[in-house]
Write a protein that holds these residues in place. Structure first.
Motif, mmCIF file in Angstrom:
data_model
loop_
_atom_site.group_PDB
_atom_site.id
_atom_site.type_symbol
_atom_site.label_atom_id
_atom_site.label_comp_id
_atom_site.label_asym_id
_atom_site.label_seq_id
_atom_site.Cartn_x
_atom_site.Cartn_y
_atom_site.Cartn_z
ATOM 1 N N TRP A 85 39.084 39.859 38.171
ATOM 2 C CA TRP A 85 38.580 41.191 38.520
ATOM 3 C C TRP A 85 39.247 42.245 37.643
ATOM 4 N N THR B 135 34.331 40.022 36.716
ATOM 5 C CA THR B 135 33.586 41.105 37.369
ATOM 6 C C THR B 135 34.376 42.403 37.250
ATOM 7 N N GLY C 74 31.640 46.636 42.193
ATOM 8 C CA GLY C 74 31.611 45.340 41.508
ATOM 9 C C GLY C 74 30.306 45.159 40.777
#
Length: 206
Positions: A137, A45, A75
């Motif tokens: 991430w 993400t 996000g």
């Protein structure tokens, strides 16, 4: 260069289509490529910290699409999957490529928003140390900065390694180098060849 924001088209449609074909062909035989004792599939993400006038139009991790990140920055979509080592080790890195778009809003509400390319970047980015292999991430910062953290907690959680509003977060960012295109013609040609070989070997998932 300014272009109207399309609602039904994405930039790099051919490249993204090819990358998806290669990606899903690899997923079919993923355990032939990795020892499951050492790697685990995790979602990818993107998050950005550039304010509401920017978005990430596209980003790629090790040449596979990570999707986009909207103007809210909080996000983007969770994309499956990236094979992450169960145990972190020094020197672990990922190749990240991304496109930043500046959203241009007219003072006339009758006029549509437009976008302009604010930058195309490549970077070899260290994966910051983690105890457990969790979600992957990718955080994008102004001036071509990028960081990668691994966490079970989302970007708004207090336990996420990078907090919104942390003015020091960008100090640890890797600075990408500006490029004219996310993928060179040679890279696209290799992806086409790889996609064709995978279709022949595994069939067309589409």
């Amino acid at each position: 260069m300014r272009v109207a924001i399309p609602n039904f088209l994405r930039w790099y449609p051919v490249t993204s289509f090819l990358l998806m074909g290669v990606f899903f062909s690899i997923i079919v035989v993923i355990y032939d490529y990795y020892k499951v004792d050492n790697y685990i599939p995790v979602t990818v993400t993107g998050v950005h910290h550039m304010g509401g006038d920017y978005r990430i139009a596209a980003f790629y991790v090790d040449k596979y699409s990570g999707g986009t990140v909207g103007e809210s920055g909080g996000g983007g979509s969770m994309v499956c999957c990236l094979m992450l080592p169960r145990k972190w080790y020094p020197g672990l890195k990922a190749n990240v490529r991304w496109e930043v778009r500046h959203i241009v809003r007219s003072s006339n509400p009758a006029l549509p928003e437009t976008e302009e390319v604010a930058g195309l970047y490549h970077a070899q980015v260290p994966v910051e140390a983690y105890d457990e292999p969790e979600n992957f991430w990718v955080h994008f910062f102004p001036q071509g900065g990028v960081r990668i953290v691994v966490s079970a907690f989302g970007p708004y959680g207090k336990q996420h390694p990078i907090q919104f509003g942390d003015t020091h977060a960008t100090h640890q960012a890797t600075t990408g180098f500006a490029v004219k295109a996310l993928f060179s013609p040679d890279e696209i040609a290799r992806l086409i060849d790889e996609d064709a070989r995978n279709k022949e070997k595994f069939g067309d998932w589409r």
